[in-house]
Design a protein around this motif. Structure first.
Motif, PDB file in Angstrom:
ATOM      1  N   PRO A 171      28.512   2.728   2.913  1.00 14.08           N
ATOM      2  CA  PRO A 171      27.351   2.764   2.008  1.00 14.08           C
ATOM      3  C   PRO A 171      26.838   1.384   1.605  1.00 14.08           C
ATOM      4  CG  PRO A 171      29.026   4.325   1.305  1.00 14.08           C
ATOM      5  CD  PRO A 171      29.652   3.514   2.394  1.00 14.08           C
ATOM      6  N   GLU A 172      27.725   0.408   1.462  1.00 17.18           N
ATOM      7  CA  GLU A 172      27.314  -0.921   1.002  1.00 17.18           C
ATOM      8  C   GLU A 172      26.416  -1.641   2.000  1.00 17.18           C
ATOM      9  OE1 GLU A 172      31.134  -1.558   3.339  1.00 17.18           O
ATOM     10  OE2 GLU A 172      30.309  -0.049   1.951  1.00 17.18           O
ATOM     11  N   THR A 173      26.392  -1.188   3.270  1.00 13.51           N
ATOM     12  CA  THR A 173      25.564  -1.852   4.283  1.00 13.51           C
ATOM     13  C   THR A 173      24.148  -1.301   4.349  1.00 13.51           C
ATOM     14  OG1 THR A 173      26.122  -0.338   6.116  1.00 13.51           O
ATOM     15  CG2 THR A 173      27.661  -2.153   5.673  1.00 13.51           C
ATOM     16  N   LEU A 174      23.867  -0.218   3.630  1.00 11.57           N
ATOM     17  CA  LEU A 174      22.599   0.491   3.820  1.00 11.57           C
ATOM     18  C   LEU A 174      21.424   0.030   2.959  1.00 11.57           C
ATOM     19  CD1 LEU A 174      24.021   4.113   4.243  1.00 11.57           C
ATOM     20  CD2 LEU A 174      23.509   2.411   6.007  1.00 11.57           C
ATOM     21  N   PRO A 175      21.602  -0.359   1.690  1.00 13.24           N
ATOM     22  CA  PRO A 175      20.440  -0.743   0.884  1.00 13.24           C
ATOM     23  C   PRO A 175      19.540  -1.817   1.502  1.00 13.24           C
ATOM     24  CG  PRO A 175      22.321  -0.421  -0.538  1.00 13.24           C
ATOM     25  CD  PRO A 175      22.832  -0.324   0.873  1.00 13.24           C
TER      26      PRO A 175
END
Length: 333
Positions: free
Chosen positions: A59-63
């Motif tokens: 999830p941390e790579t998506l924004p």
């Protein structure tokens, strides 16, 4: 609908994703391509396309994918095979959809287009699959695609302007995985599974790209599902012979009973699992060969979309021309 911002394409390094990126880039669309981190980005560099690495299971790579004004998302990021267990598929094909759609909703995208699969329908029951057909997947892959769809249906109720598409067997240039590879390059298939009269539904990758782009502009398409398939339904034996003619390989002549094909697939699956690879002959894929598999594309055509490759025979002739050109140029097919 008009899109003036960035168009995000997930799964851009995959077979279908690369065709979509190529199609959009040629139209002059500002594309942001994403897939898992990779060293070779030359394909995107040649097209002048921005590449941002990300992983839908992290999830941390998506924004960062949504920075700078993304107004359209094509989600093709998925694991697409019949050998991976559901627990492993779920992280990408279900939870990944949860994350991407959540960010799309949060960032106010104008359109989210989900590229799923007709595998959600399960085995053929004698009637061509329409978008209203019951979803009854019979394998882990199909269940993961159904569950990913369910995430999108829920997001639609929450206000996401989304469209769901369901391609059938996809083939075309650069295809090296899945059932479509038999119609995309020279094959080592030397026997015809079963009696060979089973009718098939296929679709070229170029049509998948053009169709999802076409649908994205239609306000009336939001909240709807669309099958993606060609107009024709060749018999399995006929299709394999056409492919062999196109690529200059020896046409299969021997018929193998499906029980024997399943036994071979089972053994191949065990051996491949030990080697950590996906087998060429997947057991759950063989199970689809017991009946016809016909997908109705009339809903897509009712929107005004005209197939680039509506006829399988003519499409295979073009594939043969493409392959011979690649060989002449010394390029890998």
């Amino acid at each position: 609908m008009e899109f003036n911002g960035i168009t995000l394409v997930t799964g851009a390094a995959g077979f279908m994703g690369s065709h979509l990126v190529e199609y959009l880039a040629k139209k002059g669309v500002r594309v942001r391509a994403t897939a898992r981190p990779r060293k070779d980005t030359s394909f995107f560099d040649r097209l002048g396309v921005e590449y941002v690495a990300a992983d839908v299971t992290r999830p941390e790579t998506l924004p960062p994918l949504f920075e700078g004004g993304v107004d359209r998302v094509f989600h093709l990021g998925a694991i697409c095979n019949f050998s991976t267990p559901y627990e492993s598929l779920c992280a990408t094909n279900v939870q990944g959809v949860e994350l991407i759609t959540g960010l799309a909703l949060k960032n106010g995208v104008k359109r989210y287009i989900h590229v799923g699969s007709t595998s959600v329908y399960g085995y053929y029951t004698g009637t061509p699959f329409t978008e209203d057909s019951e979803r009854n997947p019979r394998d882990s892959y199909g269940r993961s695609k159904r569950d990913g769809e369910d995430v999108v249906w829920r997001r639609i109720k929450e206000g996401l302007p989304a469209i769901i598409t369901r391609p059938c067997t996809v083939y075309g240039p650069r295809c090296n995985d899945g059932a479509g590879k038999a119609f995309s390059r020279p094959s080592s298939i030397s026997a015809i599974p079963g009696n060979g009269t089973q009718l098939l539904s296929n679709v070229r990758a170029e049509d998948v790209a053009a169709a999802v782009d076409h649908l994205s502009y239609l306000d009336a398409a939001t909240g709807q599902a669309y099958n993606l398939a060609e107009d024709t339904h060749p018999a399995l034996e006929e299709a394999l012979i056409m492919a062999s003619e196109a690529f200059g390989s020896k046409p299969p002549a021997l018929h193998l009973p499906l029980w024997l094909v399943k036994a071979v697939a089972r053994i191949d699956g065990v051996v491949s699992a030990r080697k950590g690879r996906i087998p060429d002959l997947e057991l759950d894929a063989v199970k689809y060969l017991y009946e016809d598999y016909i997908v109705d594309n009339s809903k897509l055509k009712s929107t005004g979309y005209r197939m680039i490759y509506p006829d399988f025979r003519k499409s295979m002739e073009q594939m043969g021309e493409w392959y011979r050109a690649q060989v002449t140029l010394g390029k890998p097919a």
